[in-house]
Design an enzyme around this catalytic site. Structure first.
Site, mmCIF file in Angstrom:
data_model
loop_
_atom_site.group_PDB
_atom_site.id
_atom_site.type_symbol
_atom_site.label_atom_id
_atom_site.label_comp_id
_atom_site.label_asym_id
_atom_site.label_seq_id
_atom_site.Cartn_x
_atom_site.Cartn_y
_atom_site.Cartn_z
ATOM 1 N N ARG A 253 -106.786 -74.405 -44.221
ATOM 2 C CA ARG A 253 -106.494 -74.623 -45.647
ATOM 3 C C ARG A 253 -105.566 -73.524 -46.155
ATOM 4 N NH1 ARG A 253 -109.649 -72.373 -48.903
ATOM 5 N NH2 ARG A 253 -111.607 -73.037 -47.962
ATOM 6 N N ASP B 56 -88.682 -82.281 -61.537
ATOM 7 C CA ASP B 56 -89.133 -83.214 -60.507
ATOM 8 C C ASP B 56 -87.867 -83.823 -59.895
ATOM 9 O OD1 ASP B 56 -89.979 -85.454 -59.049
ATOM 10 O OD2 ASP B 56 -91.753 -85.739 -60.309
ATOM 11 N N LYS C 8 -91.663 -89.847 -50.724
ATOM 12 C CA LYS C 8 -90.501 -90.678 -51.014
ATOM 13 C C LYS C 8 -89.350 -90.358 -50.050
ATOM 14 C CE LYS C 8 -93.132 -92.373 -54.207
ATOM 15 N NZ LYS C 8 -94.005 -91.410 -54.755
HETATM 16 N N1 PLP Z 1 -92.951 -87.776 -59.088
HETATM 17 C C1 PLP Z 1 -92.269 -88.933 -59.045
HETATM 18 C C2 PLP Z 1 -90.898 -89.022 -59.651
HETATM 19 C C3 PLP Z 1 -92.852 -90.055 -58.441
HETATM 20 O O1 PLP Z 1 -92.157 -91.217 -58.408
HETATM 21 C C4 PLP Z 1 -94.157 -89.948 -57.892
HETATM 22 C C5 PLP Z 1 -94.820 -91.111 -57.241
HETATM 23 O O2 PLP Z 1 -94.373 -92.237 -57.330
HETATM 24 C C6 PLP Z 1 -94.821 -88.726 -57.970
HETATM 25 C C7 PLP Z 1 -94.190 -87.658 -58.566
HETATM 26 C C8 PLP Z 1 -96.235 -88.572 -57.457
HETATM 27 O O3 PLP Z 1 -96.220 -88.453 -56.073
HETATM 28 P P1 PLP Z 1 -97.412 -88.942 -55.101
HETATM 29 O O4 PLP Z 1 -97.505 -90.425 -55.256
HETATM 30 O O5 PLP Z 1 -96.943 -88.480 -53.762
HETATM 31 O O6 PLP Z 1 -98.656 -88.259 -55.558
#
Ligand code: PLP
Length: 386
Positions: A56, A181, A206
């Protein structure tokens, strides 16, 4: 030249393949092995070999990914998590304490909104919504205890564009941290830290993973002290990436650059087709010259990415029908894999935003344009639109 200095001179494609990926000391294996292990033999109490004590806290496969992530974004530290939301949760619990305030965008992934509105708020974190494409709207939303400004660019699902450098200046004036993000762009298309952001967030599920076979998240930070604080919380809270997941993300990253080039090229053709289609009332793609954020996107992105959203004449049912008729575009949530996906954000990924300032149009369809033959993709969309 030291390893780190040598890396600073390397280009993205080279770093993606080599940063943190030195051949294994013991065997010479050219990719980091999957260290599927929870604990490590100590040579006498506290005698750690290579610093590893419990997985961890740290695991060699995860370390290889974390070093790679830091290099790709030009950051001081990368941290890998079990999901994008786990990364976000760790970040918000590190940056914010009860009574603190965060500005969030008026277009964002539904799960991110839910984390602030339904979870963090319960712990006393205040939030307000701003149009982050307009620095004045963000300025107006600031409060004395604003500790973070949270941005998605391009945003999910409306592909809004925020000028990262302009918001970095707003954040600096306010004594707040700018969080970007970068999931839709990936570090190949956009480098938020170089534009002044403090933290970059990813759902590595993604484009970084890229093959719809792993769920993961990451943070990359520009300064060592915040990196240390986040690493402390990552271990204390425990939502780390497991070794096999870390390895899958690393494998995906090696081809990120060529995949993103192809995603962008295919998406540009899809946006062009949709723009000319009589059943489509609006297309959201930052590569289109009429997109309000086009010039900023052209300035801060290498190309415009693989995500395209559009609105369908005839309202919600017509949008749902397009999703149902698609064949090659697979109907499903998520994005960023090699295969093309189609979805209805209002009923699927963004259902949690209903009734809020982040609610999405009911006639909206979102596409994650994959790397298949563009001719096959255009043919499928044409038949799905009817
Ligand atoms: N940020 C964006 C722009 C996303 O599209 C997503 C998920 O679709 C996330 C964060 C969250 O990621 P996760 O689904 O891997 O928890």
């Amino acid at each position: 030249m030291s390893e780190q200095r040598a890396q600073r001179h390397q280009h993205f494609e080279t770093l993606a393949i080599h940063a943190g990926q030195e051949p294994d000391e013991a065997t010479g294996a050219v990719v980091p092995p999957i260290y599927q292990v929870s604990t490590y033999k100590q040579d006498g109490v506290g005698g750690l070999r290579g610093g590893y004590e419990y997985s961890r806290s740290a695991n060699p496969t995860r370390t290889a990914l974390e070093e790679n992530l830091a290099a790709l974004d030009g950051g001081r530290r990368g941290l890998a998590f079990a999901s994008g939301l786990a990364a976000e949760d760790c970040l918000l619990r590190t940056l914010l304490t009860p009574g603190d305030h965060v500005v969030i965008p008026d277009d964002a992934y539904g799960g991110t909104f839910r984390l602030f509105a339904k979870v963090a708020e319960g712990w006393g974190v205040q939030w307000s919504v701003a149009d982050t494409s307009d620095p004045e709207s963000v300025r107006a939303a600031l409060r004395p205890r604003t500790k973070a400004i949270w941005v998605e660019t391009p945003s999910n699902p409306l592909l809004g564009i925020t000028d990262i450098a302009a918001l970095a200046a707003v954040a600096r004036e306010a004594g707040a941290r700018l969080v970007v993000d970068n999931t839709f762009a990936s570090p190949y298309l956009q480098q938020p830290l170089a534009l002044g952001a403090d933290v970059v967030v990813y759902s590595t599920t993604k484009y970084m993973g890229g093959h719809s076979d792993v769920v993961g998240g990451a943070l990359v930070v520009a300064d060592d002290a915040l990196g240390e604080e986040l690493a402390y919380h990552q271990n204390a809270m425990g939502a780390v990436a497991g070794p096999f997941d870390a390895w899958l993300v690393m494998r995906g990253i090696k081809t990120l650059a060529i995949r993103m080039d192809r995603h962008s090229a295919n998406a540009a053709r899809v946006a062009e087709l949709l723009s000319a289609h009589p059943k489509v009332t609006q297309v959201y793609y930052p590569g289109l010259p009429q997109h309000p954020g086009h010039e900023i996107a052209a300035k801060q992105m290498r190309s415009f990415g693989g995500m395209v959203s559009f609105r369908v004449a005839g309202g919600e049912q017509a949008a749902v029908d397009v999703c149902d008729r698609a064949k090659l575009f697979i109907l499903g949530e998520s994005l960023g894999g090699v295969e093309s996906l189609i979805e209805h954000p209002g009923r699927m990924t963004h259902a949690s935003t209903a009734g809020s300032a982040l609610e999405v149009p009911a006639d909206l369809v979102r596409l994650s344009v994959g790397i298949e033959s563009i001719d096959d993709l255009l043919a499928d969309l044409t038949q799905a639109l009817g």
